[in-house]
Design a protein around this motif. Structure first.
Motif, short mmCIF file in Angstrom:
data_model
loop_
_atom_site.label_atom_id
_atom_site.label_comp_id
_atom_site.label_asym_id
_atom_site.label_seq_id
_atom_site.Cartn_x
_atom_site.Cartn_y
_atom_site.Cartn_z
N ASP A 291 -5.57 -1.60 -4.89
CA ASP A 291 -4.93 -2.27 -3.75
C ASP A 291 -5.79 -3.47 -3.35
O ASP A 291 -6.97 -3.53 -3.68
N GLU A 292 -5.18 -4.40 -2.64
CA GLU A 292 -5.89 -5.56 -2.10
C GLU A 292 -6.61 -6.32 -3.21
O GLU A 292 -7.81 -6.62 -3.10
N THR B 197 0.83 -1.21 0.00
CA THR B 197 0.00 0.00 0.00
C THR B 197 0.87 1.26 0.00
O THR B 197 0.59 2.21 -0.74
MG LIG Z 1 -1.89 -2.82 2.29
#
Ligand SMILES: [Mg+2]
Ligand SMILES: Nc1ncnc2c1ncn2[C@@H]1O[C@H](COP(=O)(O)OP(=O)(O)OP(=O)(O)O)[C@@H](O)[C@H]1O
Length: 384
Positions: free
Chosen positions: A151-152, A55
């Protein structure tokens, strides 16, 4: 100069004062953002275990893109992400484009993977892709590119796959777009197995693994300097060893070491030793417990078999200890590498990569919390 607040960031997703060990990828992406020609780094998939800095890296790259004149749209792979992306893009481009033009939308924010956001009886006027195209049409003459960071990564999310698939069309149409995605290794692997987005297999891949000790030391020194303190050079080797190349641990150790004697101008060996002890506990409940809980009984047998070696383990020995076929053992090896728990060493040799996981497992085993079937019992499946 007076000593400042603690500059270490043992949290999640925060861009650290000094981003250790990611120079090459950062430089390559910066070049790509500035280049007139399309470079492969514009489509990059980052994979890494928890706390490896995915991140933070995405945020940093998004900042760099913006400094190079791109618009960045930063989303997490969750339901509603397409709507979120559209709203962000509109907001971030509001000063650049004519909103009164043909950008009318029935319902911003409602993702239209399948359904179109139109009133009953009307012919479909727009969908996510066409609305994006409208915005790109206005940005293109100004030479402004759009970076999507995701992200993720969640390969089971339709919207995530839709975004990647549509992105491919944008690229083919010659749009100035970039897509940087980050996720846990097994999620990235399964996304790559999705046929709809098979083009991603040819995209740039980047594994966020351990940071070399020299870089960890440099980060400790630079971060401390940012708070106007220096580091006793003789303390660095032991401090780096306690960190094990793991970004989150770097921040934890630095943070707690700093707080030992916050008024002293120099961070010394005893500060780091104390810091590392506190950091280890936190690492346990923030990273190790979560990782442990995700391992299957087969994974656990594999790592427990590794504990018999003092250092790294030979796969051939593990096959023998586990009494399983080499292909099954290879599957577990891959899963554990994907999870960031173990890593490859020499050919046919693996070792623990996640700092402290070895001790953690050993304690669980000693405390009787890690109950393993005897290796000889093959009736129940290893394949779980
Ligand atoms: Mg992260
Ligand atoms: N390259 C780096 N050098 C130093 N510190 C870093 C680096 N990358 C990340 N960090 C720090 O480590 C911590 C964890 O980083 P981050 O939240 O980005 O990890 P992550 O991989 O996204 O974790 P998760 O999988 O749990 O989302 C943050 O506090 C961040 O400041």
């Amino acid at each position: 100069m007076s000593i400042e607040e603690n500059p270490f960031t043992p949290s999640f997703g925060e861009i650290p004062v000094y981003l250790a060990g990611r120079r090459e990828i950062i430089d390559a992406c910066s070049r790509a953002f500035l280049s007139e020609r399309r470079r492969p780094e514009l489509t990059t998939l980052f994979s890494g275990a928890r706390g490896t800095g995915k991140t933070a890296l995405l945020s940093h790259l998004a900042d760099l893109a913006e400094e190079s004149g791109w618009i960045s749209v930063n989303i997490t792979a969750l339901p509603g992400m397409l709507g979120d992306a559209e709203i962000q893009l509109r907001r971030n481009t509001a000063h650049l484009i004519d909103l009164e033009s043909n950008l009318s939308i029935a319902s911003v924010g409602i993702p239209d993977v399948i359904s179109l956001s139109i009133s009953e009886g009307e012919a479909p006027r727009s969908n996510w892709r066409s609305r994006m195209d409208d915005i790109f049409d206005q940005l293109s003459p100004q030479g402004i590119g759009v970076l999507f960071t995701v992200d993720e990564v969640d390969p089971t999310l339709d919207e995530m796959v839709h975004l990647a698939a549509v992105y491919q069309h944008f690229v083919r149409e010659g749009r100035k777009v970039a897509l940087l995605m980050a996720g846990l290794p097994h999620n990235i692997s399964s996304l790559l197995n999705n046929k709809t987005v098979s083009f991603l297999r040819r995209s740039n891949r980047m594994v966020l693994d351990r940071i070399p000790d020299s870089e960890v030391s440099a980060a400790l020194v630079r971060t401390a300097q940012a708070g106007n303190r220096s580091v006793d050079a003789t303390a660095l080797a032991a401090a780096a060893e306690s960190i094990g190349g793991f970004p989150f641990m770097l921040q934890l150790v630095g943070y707690y070491a700093w707080d030992e004697n916050p008024k002293s101008e120099v961070l010394g060996a005893s500060d780091f030793a104390r810091g590392a002890a506190i950091a280890q506990q936190e690492m346990t409940y923030r990273i190790l417990d979560a990782t442990f809980a995700e391992l299957s009984p087969g994974d656990l047998r594999f790592v427990a078999a590794m504990l018999e070696d003092e250092g790294d383990s030979r796969i051939a020995d593990l096959i023998e200890r586990l009494g399983r076929s080499s292909s099954l053992v290879a599957q577990y090896r891959k899963r554990l590498i994907d999870a960031g728990v173990i890593g490859k060493r020499a050919r046919g040799v693996v070792g623990f990569d996640l700092p402290y996981f070895r001790n953690y497992l050993q304690e669980k085993l000693d405390d009787g919390e890690l109950l393993l079937e005897p290796v000889g019992e093959r009736s129940s499946s290893f394949n779980e």
